[in-house]
Design an enzyme around this catalytic site. Structure first.
Site, PDB file in Angstrom:
ATOM      1  N   ASP A 157      34.870  47.004  51.748  1.00 34.23           N
ATOM      2  CA  ASP A 157      35.934  47.523  50.879  1.00 34.23           C
ATOM      3  C   ASP A 157      36.465  48.869  51.389  1.00 34.23           C
ATOM      4  OD1 ASP A 157      37.660  47.469  48.765  1.00 34.23           O
ATOM      5  OD2 ASP A 157      36.190  48.078  47.249  1.00 34.23           O
ATOM      6  N   HIS A 181      43.367  46.645  57.233  1.00 36.73           N
ATOM      7  CA  HIS A 181      42.638  45.373  57.407  1.00 36.73           C
ATOM      8  C   HIS A 181      42.354  45.134  58.892  1.00 36.73           C
ATOM      9  CE1 HIS A 181      43.088  44.556  53.227  1.00 36.73           C
ATOM     10  NE2 HIS A 181      44.388  44.336  53.258  1.00 36.73           N
ATOM     11  N   LEU A 225      21.046  34.733  64.285  1.00 38.80           N
ATOM     12  CA  LEU A 225      21.683  35.289  63.079  1.00 38.80           C
ATOM     13  C   LEU A 225      22.604  34.230  62.490  1.00 38.80           C
ATOM     14  CD1 LEU A 225      22.402  37.872  61.296  1.00 38.80           C
ATOM     15  CD2 LEU A 225      24.385  38.104  62.781  1.00 38.80           C
TER      16      LEU A 225
HETATM   17  C1  IPE Z   1      36.215  42.823  46.804  1.00 39.03           C
HETATM   18  O1  IPE Z   1      37.058  43.899  47.013  1.00 39.03           O
HETATM   19  C2  IPE Z   1      36.546  41.697  47.721  1.00 39.03           C
HETATM   20  C3  IPE Z   1      36.348  41.960  49.136  1.00 39.03           C
HETATM   21  C4  IPE Z   1      35.828  43.034  49.675  1.00 39.03           C
HETATM   22  C5  IPE Z   1      36.741  40.900  50.010  1.00 39.03           C
HETATM   23  P1  IPE Z   1      38.300  44.180  46.061  1.00 39.03           P
HETATM   24  O2  IPE Z   1      38.895  45.454  46.534  1.00 39.03           O
HETATM   25  O3  IPE Z   1      39.181  42.996  45.990  1.00 39.03           O
HETATM   26  O4  IPE Z   1      37.600  44.367  44.651  1.00 39.03           O
HETATM   27  P2  IPE Z   1      38.126  45.078  43.323  1.00 39.03           P
HETATM   28  O5  IPE Z   1      39.445  44.461  42.990  1.00 39.03           O
HETATM   29  O6  IPE Z   1      38.256  46.531  43.619  1.00 39.03           O
HETATM   30  O7  IPE Z   1      37.063  44.796  42.307  1.00 39.03           O
HETATM   31  C1  IPE Z   2      38.892  45.279  51.307  1.00 38.20           C
HETATM   32  O1  IPE Z   2      39.720  46.396  51.320  1.00 38.20           O
HETATM   33  C2  IPE Z   2      39.542  44.073  51.921  1.00 38.20           C
HETATM   34  C3  IPE Z   2      39.813  42.979  50.985  1.00 38.20           C
HETATM   35  C4  IPE Z   2      39.590  43.013  49.715  1.00 38.20           C
HETATM   36  C5  IPE Z   2      40.375  41.772  51.542  1.00 38.20           C
HETATM   37  P1  IPE Z   2      40.831  46.624  50.202  1.00 38.20           P
HETATM   38  O2  IPE Z   2      42.085  45.967  50.645  1.00 38.20           O
HETATM   39  O3  IPE Z   2      40.326  46.193  48.881  1.00 38.20           O
HETATM   40  O4  IPE Z   2      40.989  48.193  50.256  1.00 38.20           O
HETATM   41  P2  IPE Z   2      41.188  49.170  49.024  1.00 38.20           P
HETATM   42  O5  IPE Z   2      40.087  48.914  48.046  1.00 38.20           O
HETATM   43  O6  IPE Z   2      42.538  48.883  48.436  1.00 38.20           O
HETATM   44  O7  IPE Z   2      41.099  50.546  49.631  1.00 38.20           O
HETATM   45 MG    MG Z   3      39.289  47.157  47.437  1.00 37.16          MG
END
Ligand code: IPE
Ligand code: IPE
Ligand code: MG
Length: 244
Positions: free
Chosen positions: A13, A30, A125
């Site tokens: 995240d 990303h 793994l």
């Molecule tokens: C959770 O992250 C999903 C992934 C890391 C793939 P999100 O950024 O989508 O989660 P919320 O919305 O903050 O809970």
């Molecule tokens: C995690 O990073 C990737 C996915 C959920 C696919 P985010 O896109 O949620 O990044 P933030 O939380 O907005 O910083």
């Molecule tokens: Mg996020």
């Protein structure tokens, strides 16, 4: 010398915030996250971890703007194309958890199937990529499978449910790490993470490297896993039996 956690699961995240801090597009965050993926696979192998699960896209992430969803799907394909040979050489088996939604592009499915097929006999793994994954959906799917197999209600146990999950051999998560200082599960592996040790790191996912992986494993080794018991030796025995 500590026994490494058998199964490490990472909620990757913070890509969006990483990009925002640099005045870039979310997509750039990303893309930059691929380096964290490569580093964590290498760190897992080097640490003797035999199961690594990465949360790449949740069932809730379909709510994001279509261009971002499209970008993440293509990125998953790119990560396979960029790393499959190297991971295969490292004896990494790739599997995808979820991938049930018809909106996943066919060409992405094809790369996934190719990667799973090429690496199916590797065992150093097992890299499980949770793509279009939701813990609740996994449980609903297992329930449907139990009913479809005609299992009588009074014979349904926890083992029955475990046996009807998409990957019945996927062990319980020992260590669950979430980056970006968010403290929640976001519907990740609700069944397998029931007794996971939770570690929350401030680092944003694109900055995640082997040192962060090792830091999380160090924190894990300092935890006392009790599994509901009170006496230290019994708790250790339970830990051994769940990771056998
Ligand atoms: C959770 O992250 C999903 C992934 C890391 C793939 P999100 O950024 O989508 O989660 P919320 O919305 O903050 O809970
Ligand atoms: C995690 O990073 C990737 C996915 C959920 C696919 P985010 O896109 O949620 O990044 P933030 O939380 O907005 O910083
Ligand atoms: Mg996020």
């Amino acid at each position: 010398m500590h026994t490494p956690p058998r199964h490490v699961a990472l909620i990757m995240d913070g890509n969006g915030r990483w990009a925002e801090q640099r005045g870039c597009e979310r997509a750039d965050g990303h893309s930059a996250g691929e380096e964290g993926v490569v580093a964590s696979v290498r760190a897992a192998v080097d640490s003797g971890v035999s199961w690594l699960t990465l949360f790449a896209f949740s069932t809730e992430n379909w709510r994001r703007p279509q261009p971002e969803v499209d970008f993440i799907m293509r990125l998953n394909q790119r990560v396979i194309r960029n790393n499959l040979r190297a991971w295969n050489d490292m004896d990494v088996r790739m599997r995808y958890l979820g991938v049930a939604d018809a909106r996943i592009p066919k060409c992405v499915y094809e790369d996934i199937a190719f990667a799973e097929d090429l690496t199916r006999n590797n065992r150093t793994l097992t890299l499980t990529v949770a793509l279009d994954h939701g813990g609740r959906r996994d449980l609903a799917r297992a329930a449907r499978s139990i009913v479809a197999h005609g299992v009588p209600a009074d014979q349904i146990t926890e083992e029955t449910l475990a046996g009807h999950m998409q990957f019945p051999d996927l062990p319980d998560v020992d260590l669950l790490v979430r980056t970006s200082a968010e403290h929640r599960l976001s519907n990740f592996m609700l069944w397998q993470a029931a007794y996971a040790e939770l570690v929350f790191l401030d680092v944003l996912w694109p900055d995640f490297r082997a040192e962060h992986f090792r830091q999380a494993v160090d924190l894990y080794h300092r935890r006392q896993r009790r599994f509901g018991d009170v006496s230290q030796p019994a708790a250790q025995a339970a830990a051994v039996s769940t990771s056998a």
